[in-house]
Write a protein that holds these residues in place. Structure first.
Motif, short mmCIF file in Angstrom:
data_model
loop_
_atom_site.label_atom_id
_atom_site.label_comp_id
_atom_site.label_asym_id
_atom_site.label_seq_id
_atom_site.Cartn_x
_atom_site.Cartn_y
_atom_site.Cartn_z
N PHE A 111 80.26 -34.44 -1.31
CA PHE A 111 79.88 -34.43 0.11
C PHE A 111 80.74 -35.33 0.98
O PHE A 111 80.75 -35.18 2.21
N GLU A 112 81.44 -36.30 0.38
CA GLU A 112 82.11 -37.32 1.19
C GLU A 112 83.12 -36.72 2.17
O GLU A 112 83.14 -37.10 3.35
N MET A 113 83.97 -35.83 1.69
CA MET A 113 85.02 -35.30 2.57
C MET A 113 84.47 -34.48 3.73
O MET A 113 84.90 -34.66 4.87
N PRO A 114 83.52 -33.57 3.51
CA PRO A 114 82.94 -32.87 4.68
C PRO A 114 82.22 -33.81 5.63
O PRO A 114 82.28 -33.64 6.85
N SER A 115 81.54 -34.81 5.07
CA SER A 115 80.83 -35.77 5.92
C SER A 115 81.81 -36.56 6.78
O SER A 115 81.60 -36.74 7.99
N ILE A 116 82.89 -37.01 6.17
CA ILE A 116 83.93 -37.73 6.90
C ILE A 116 84.55 -36.84 7.97
O ILE A 116 84.87 -37.30 9.08
N PHE A 117 84.72 -35.56 7.66
CA PHE A 117 85.33 -34.64 8.62
C PHE A 117 84.57 -34.63 9.94
O PHE A 117 85.17 -34.76 11.02
N PHE A 118 83.25 -34.47 9.89
CA PHE A 118 82.48 -34.39 11.12
C PHE A 118 82.51 -35.72 11.88
O PHE A 118 82.55 -35.74 13.11
N GLY A 119 82.49 -36.84 11.14
CA GLY A 119 82.58 -38.14 11.79
C GLY A 119 83.91 -38.35 12.49
O GLY A 119 83.98 -38.80 13.65
N LEU A 120 85.01 -38.02 11.80
CA LEU A 120 86.34 -38.17 12.39
C LEU A 120 86.54 -37.21 13.55
O LEU A 120 87.18 -37.56 14.56
N LEU A 121 86.01 -35.99 13.43
CA LEU A 121 86.12 -35.03 14.52
C LEU A 121 85.43 -35.55 15.77
O LEU A 121 85.95 -35.43 16.89
N ALA A 122 84.26 -36.17 15.60
CA ALA A 122 83.54 -36.74 16.74
C ALA A 122 84.35 -37.85 17.39
O ALA A 122 84.45 -37.93 18.63
N ILE A 123 84.94 -38.72 16.58
CA ILE A 123 85.76 -39.81 17.12
C ILE A 123 86.96 -39.26 17.88
O ILE A 123 87.29 -39.72 18.98
N TRP A 124 87.63 -38.27 17.30
CA TRP A 124 88.79 -37.67 17.94
C TRP A 124 88.40 -37.04 19.28
O TRP A 124 89.13 -37.17 20.27
N LEU A 125 87.24 -36.39 19.33
CA LEU A 125 86.79 -35.76 20.58
C LEU A 125 86.47 -36.81 21.65
O LEU A 125 86.71 -36.57 22.84
N VAL A 126 85.94 -37.97 21.23
CA VAL A 126 85.67 -39.02 22.20
C VAL A 126 86.97 -39.45 22.88
O VAL A 126 87.03 -39.66 24.10
N PHE A 127 88.03 -39.58 22.09
CA PHE A 127 89.32 -39.97 22.65
C PHE A 127 89.88 -38.92 23.61
O PHE A 127 90.72 -39.24 24.45
N GLN A 128 89.43 -37.67 23.47
CA GLN A 128 89.93 -36.60 24.34
C GLN A 128 89.14 -36.49 25.64
O GLN A 128 89.62 -35.86 26.59
N GLN A 129 87.95 -37.08 25.68
CA GLN A 129 87.04 -36.83 26.80
C GLN A 129 87.27 -37.80 27.95
O GLN A 129 87.75 -38.91 27.78
N LYS A 130 86.85 -37.32 29.12
CA LYS A 130 86.85 -38.15 30.31
C LYS A 130 85.47 -38.09 30.94
O LYS A 130 84.59 -38.84 30.57
N GLN A 131 85.26 -37.17 31.85
CA GLN A 131 83.97 -37.10 32.55
C GLN A 131 83.34 -35.73 32.33
O GLN A 131 83.30 -34.89 33.22
N ASN A 132 82.82 -35.55 31.12
CA ASN A 132 82.16 -34.29 30.77
C ASN A 132 80.93 -34.61 29.94
O ASN A 132 81.01 -34.82 28.73
N VAL A 133 79.79 -34.68 30.59
CA VAL A 133 78.57 -35.11 29.93
C VAL A 133 78.14 -34.12 28.85
O VAL A 133 77.58 -34.51 27.81
N TYR A 134 78.43 -32.84 29.05
CA TYR A 134 78.06 -31.83 28.06
C TYR A 134 78.85 -31.99 26.77
O TYR A 134 78.34 -31.73 25.68
N MET A 135 80.10 -32.44 26.89
CA MET A 135 80.91 -32.65 25.70
C MET A 135 80.39 -33.84 24.89
O MET A 135 80.42 -33.81 23.65
N TYR A 136 79.86 -34.86 25.56
CA TYR A 136 79.27 -35.98 24.82
C TYR A 136 78.01 -35.55 24.08
O TYR A 136 77.70 -36.06 23.01
N PHE A 137 77.29 -34.61 24.67
CA PHE A 137 76.14 -34.02 23.98
C PHE A 137 76.60 -33.31 22.71
O PHE A 137 76.00 -33.46 21.64
N LEU A 138 77.69 -32.54 22.81
CA LEU A 138 78.25 -31.85 21.65
C LEU A 138 78.76 -32.85 20.62
O LEU A 138 78.59 -32.64 19.41
#
Length: 218
Positions: A111-138
């Protein structure tokens, strides 16, 4: 090479057999015992039905596992680049992750690798975001997926929240959207499986007791 001639990890047959039972229609926590969150099992069962994978086809799930591993390495490189590391350091970090992951049984269907994937994807998306409240929900939903793969993924809730707080867009509405997004999938699981989910996933002693004699680890 392990796709062709790998060594079977002791936990892999257990996880794959449990997945096969769920693919056959068994309901986790009710029809069968399950000490883990359900998301990985349903992802694999869905792929099994989608591609008509026969029973016991280990190589298919091993291949899917390596997609997660490689995606993790790419996300690490992307996060490094967003933090202004050079191309060389970023991709060296990704390569180092791939090598170290094998040292920590990263070549096994766990499970470790899939679990890490979703965590890293969330971090990467935070770095891409600016002012989009719906994206923070996602982002909150994606971060929750890390926990719904394996319990230890709950640590990403704090890590992603910290990244948001340290970013330029740490207004309360973004933080609230993230928290609501995180809580929602977990609440859905509790609604579907009630106390069976809570007792099996959270209060089963996983990570706090000795597997041999059930004693609490001090």
């Amino acid at each position: 090479g392990s796709l062709v001639n790998g060594i079977l990890h002791v936990d892999e047959p257990i996880l794959l057999v449990e997945m096969e039972r769920i693919a056959e229609g068994y309901i986790p926590y009710i029809d069968m015992h399950l000490n883990y969150p359900p998301l990985w099992f349903y992802i694999m069962a869905g792929l099994k039905h989608l591609f008509h994978i026969p029973y016991g086809n280990y190589s298919f799930y091993h291949f899917i596992h390596y997609i997660f591993v490689i995606a993790n390495a790419i996300l690490i490189a992307g996060i490094c680049r967003r933090n202004r590391f050079s191309h060389l350091i970023s991709w060296f970090s990704a390569w180092l992750f791939l090598i170290v992951s094998h040292w920590m049984s990263g070549n096994a269907i766990l499970f470790e690798m899939p679990s890490i994937f979703f965590g890293l994807l969330a971090i990467w998306l935070v770095f891409q975001q600016k002012q989009n409240v719906y994206m923070y929900f996602l982002i909150g939903i994606i971060t929750a997926c890390s926990f719904l793969i394996k319990q230890f993924g709950a640590g990403f809730f704090i890590l992603v929240l910290l990244v948001i707080l340290l970013s330029n867009y740490h207004e309360w509405k973004y933080i609230l959207a993230y928290i609501i997004g995180y809580v929602l999938p977990i609440c859905i699981c509790i609604f579907l499986w009630h106390s069976d989910f809570v007792n099996s996933v959270i209060f089963n002693g996983y990570g706090t007791t000795n597997a041999v004699d059930g004693e609490t680890i001090s």
